[in-house]
Design an enzyme around this catalytic site. Structure first.
Site, mmCIF file in Angstrom:
data_model
loop_
_atom_site.group_PDB
_atom_site.id
_atom_site.type_symbol
_atom_site.label_atom_id
_atom_site.label_comp_id
_atom_site.label_asym_id
_atom_site.label_seq_id
_atom_site.Cartn_x
_atom_site.Cartn_y
_atom_site.Cartn_z
ATOM 1 N N ASN A 1 11.789 -19.349 1.333
ATOM 2 C CA ASN A 1 10.404 -19.827 1.212
ATOM 3 C C ASN A 1 9.679 -18.930 0.210
ATOM 4 O O ASN A 1 10.224 -17.903 -0.195
ATOM 5 C CB ASN A 1 9.741 -19.799 2.597
ATOM 6 C CG ASN A 1 9.741 -18.403 3.179
ATOM 7 O OD1 ASN A 1 9.096 -17.509 2.647
ATOM 8 N ND2 ASN A 1 10.504 -18.182 4.236
ATOM 9 N N ASP B 1 13.834 -20.658 9.844
ATOM 10 C CA ASP B 1 14.209 -21.110 11.190
ATOM 11 C C ASP B 1 15.634 -21.662 11.234
ATOM 12 O O ASP B 1 16.225 -21.758 12.300
ATOM 13 C CB ASP B 1 13.249 -22.210 11.656
ATOM 14 C CG ASP B 1 11.853 -21.655 11.894
ATOM 15 O OD1 ASP B 1 11.755 -20.535 12.422
ATOM 16 O OD2 ASP B 1 10.876 -22.331 11.545
ATOM 17 N N LYS C 1 31.308 -20.934 -5.194
ATOM 18 C CA LYS C 1 30.168 -21.746 -5.630
ATOM 19 C C LYS C 1 30.489 -23.225 -5.400
ATOM 20 O O LYS C 1 31.559 -23.691 -5.793
ATOM 21 C CB LYS C 1 29.910 -21.488 -7.115
ATOM 22 C CG LYS C 1 28.687 -22.187 -7.624
ATOM 23 C CD LYS C 1 28.500 -21.990 -9.117
ATOM 24 C CE LYS C 1 27.438 -22.965 -9.600
ATOM 25 N NZ LYS C 1 27.529 -23.236 -11.012
ATOM 26 N N PHE D 1 2.178 -13.951 13.149
ATOM 27 C CA PHE D 1 1.479 -14.768 12.162
ATOM 28 C C PHE D 1 1.870 -16.212 12.405
ATOM 29 O O PHE D 1 2.937 -16.481 12.962
ATOM 30 C CB PHE D 1 1.876 -14.343 10.735
ATOM 31 C CG PHE D 1 1.037 -13.213 10.220
ATOM 32 C CD1 PHE D 1 1.179 -11.933 10.736
ATOM 33 C CD2 PHE D 1 0.096 -13.420 9.226
ATOM 34 C CE1 PHE D 1 0.399 -10.894 10.287
ATOM 35 C CE2 PHE D 1 -0.695 -12.386 8.757
ATOM 36 C CZ PHE D 1 -0.541 -11.115 9.289
ATOM 37 N N LYS E 1 1.958 -21.272 20.019
ATOM 38 C CA LYS E 1 2.866 -20.236 19.523
ATOM 39 C C LYS E 1 2.582 -18.907 20.225
ATOM 40 O O LYS E 1 3.478 -18.174 20.612
ATOM 41 C CB LYS E 1 2.643 -20.029 18.018
ATOM 42 C CG LYS E 1 3.757 -20.595 17.172
ATOM 43 C CD LYS E 1 3.485 -20.484 15.689
ATOM 44 C CE LYS E 1 4.035 -21.740 15.013
ATOM 45 N NZ LYS E 1 3.762 -21.798 13.590
ATOM 46 N N LYS F 1 5.324 -17.152 22.597
ATOM 47 C CA LYS F 1 5.931 -15.901 22.130
ATOM 48 C C LYS F 1 5.314 -14.663 22.806
ATOM 49 O O LYS F 1 5.638 -13.537 22.446
ATOM 50 C CB LYS F 1 5.832 -15.816 20.612
ATOM 51 C CG LYS F 1 6.473 -17.028 19.917
ATOM 52 C CD LYS F 1 6.651 -16.837 18.422
ATOM 53 C CE LYS F 1 7.129 -18.151 17.794
ATOM 54 N NZ LYS F 1 7.727 -17.998 16.476
#
Ligand code: CTP
Length: 392
Positions: A205, A274, A284, A318, A332, A336
């Site tokens: 990301n 995730d 490759k 976060f 969340k 958590k």
């Protein structure tokens, strides 16, 4: 920072002190410059006078006026004394309590923090007597900023160069921070994780690690003992931080748990993948005609696992959200077992990945939402720590 006395001594780097004076002023400080007579051989008092709008002091006797003795007068309400550049000569005098000019005299009378930025030729810097003096000054409570290695004015390479004025400015800010996290063992995760598909490709990301690194730096500035578990970023670890590099989510999981036991505070700012490709090709992968599929396997949720063994630790997460922001974030937080959740609304301009600013909302255990304005990530890091400090 309200009032700063900037001491400039006679080194080639004296010209950089002009930039430092400007930065201090931009940061909101009232700057008063004292130069040693030798410094005036390198840069004129007029430069500093023009930059700071205040008279520049060099001579101990000539400018005295009124009742008060000038150096005492200058020190009134002073938050910080910065001596940059500090020559071997001035440091030697300071280390032995010699007060033969306005700057060395002022040093002896100063009761506020004193920052010293040594700058000289590498052989002088490495001389044991100079090193002894630096140690002595540190022992007397001065905050000494290490010079950089690089090309020196005399043409040789080595340690002794005065750091960039911006770094000196950051150092002075750090010295003045409250040490309200002194000794708090803290674990921060930052940056993206990468999940390899083959030797040359990965899923990831756009996280650059800026927010997590800003938190690690802010914690160190406030006295915490910081371990930074970092995904691949281009950022330099803040000085004094124990940095552990990882690539994948599984590696981050192991590194985090290795340091979890001794941690009192955990901030998970990392943008964790995730999923990972179920199979990683050793070679490759070659393209072929038609569609291609990647089968993904779930990664473990690090923060969820941490939450299960939370104990009396403070756990901060976060959340990156694009819809039903607060409901998702609250869920969340519950799932958590977090004390605080910082929510990035990824649709807001200036927020989220790869930008120096962020616009977040914070939810604590009471469920109350605090919406913060657009802030610099460094500034936001300190704000988040202010919130955490109340919980510790
Ligand atoms: N996190 C983690 N391990 C994961 C995924 C996320 O520790 N495998 C942490 C992140 O570091 C962050 C928090 O969990 O502090 C929330 O991350 P986010 O990506 O917003 O949420 P997810 O839990 O992944 O949930 P979803 O993808 O459903 O939004």
């Amino acid at each position: 920072m309200k009032k700063v006395v900037l001491g400039v001594t006679g080194g080639v780097a004296a010209y950089k002190a002009a930039e430092l004076a400007r930065l201090l002023m931009r940061g909101g400080a009232e700057v008063h410059v004292i130069m040693t007579p030798a410094a005036t051989e390198f840069i004129t008092p007029l430069t500093f006078q023009a930059l700071t709008g205040n008279p520049v002091y060099v001579n101990m006797y000539a400018d005295r006026s009124g009742e008060k003795i000038q150096h005492i007068d200058l020190l009134e309400n002073t938050d910080l004394v910065v001596i940059a550049p500090a020559t071997a000569n001035t440091m030697a005098k300071m280390a032995s309590g010699l007060a033969d000019n306005l700057l060395t005299t002022l040093y002896l009378a100063a009761r506020c923090p004193v920052v010293i930025v040594p700058s000289m030729n590498v052989n002088m810097y490495e001389h044991s007597v100079v090193q002894d003096n630096i140690k002595k000054l540190a022992g007397h409570g001065c905050q000494v900023m290490d010079p950089e290695a690089g090309e020196l004015a005399c043409g040789v390479y080595g340690r002794g160069r005065m750091p960039d004025p911006l770094d000196i400015y950051a150092f002075t800010r750090a010295v003045l921070r409250p040490k309200d996290f002194a000794g708090v063992k803290s674990l921060v995760s930052a940056g993206p994780t990468r999940e390899p598909l083959d030797p040359v490709r990965f899923l990831s990301n756009p996280s650059t690690g800026l927010m997590g690194y800003a938190l690690a730096r802010a914690l160190t500035e406030r006295g915490a003992d910081v371990t930074l578990i970092s995904g691949q970023t281009h950022l330099q670890a803040p000085a004094g931080v124990n940095k552990v590099d990882v690539t994948t989510t599984e590696e981050m999981f192991d590194a985090v748990f290795e340091h979890y036991k001794e941690s009192r505070l955990v901030i998970k700012a990392a943008a964790v993948s995730d999923y990972r490709p179920l199979e990683v090709s050793e070679q490759k992968v070659k393209k072929s005609d038609g569609k291609s599929m990647i089968e993904l396997a779930r990664n473990r949720d690090i923060l969820f696992e941490l939450g299960k063994e939370k104990g009396d630790r403070v756990l901060v997460g976060f959340a990156a959200e694009t819809e039903d922001i607060f409901d998702n974030a609250r869920q969340k937080m519950d799932r958590k077992n977090l004390d605080l959740i910082v929510i990035n609304n990824l649709k807001e301009p200036g927020a989220g990945f790869a930008v120096p600013t962020n616009r977040v909302s914070i939810i604590d255990r009471s469920g109350e939402v605090e919406n913060l304005p657009l802030m610099d990530k460094e500034e936001l890091a300190h704000y988040i720590l202010d919130r955490i400090a109340r919980m510790l």
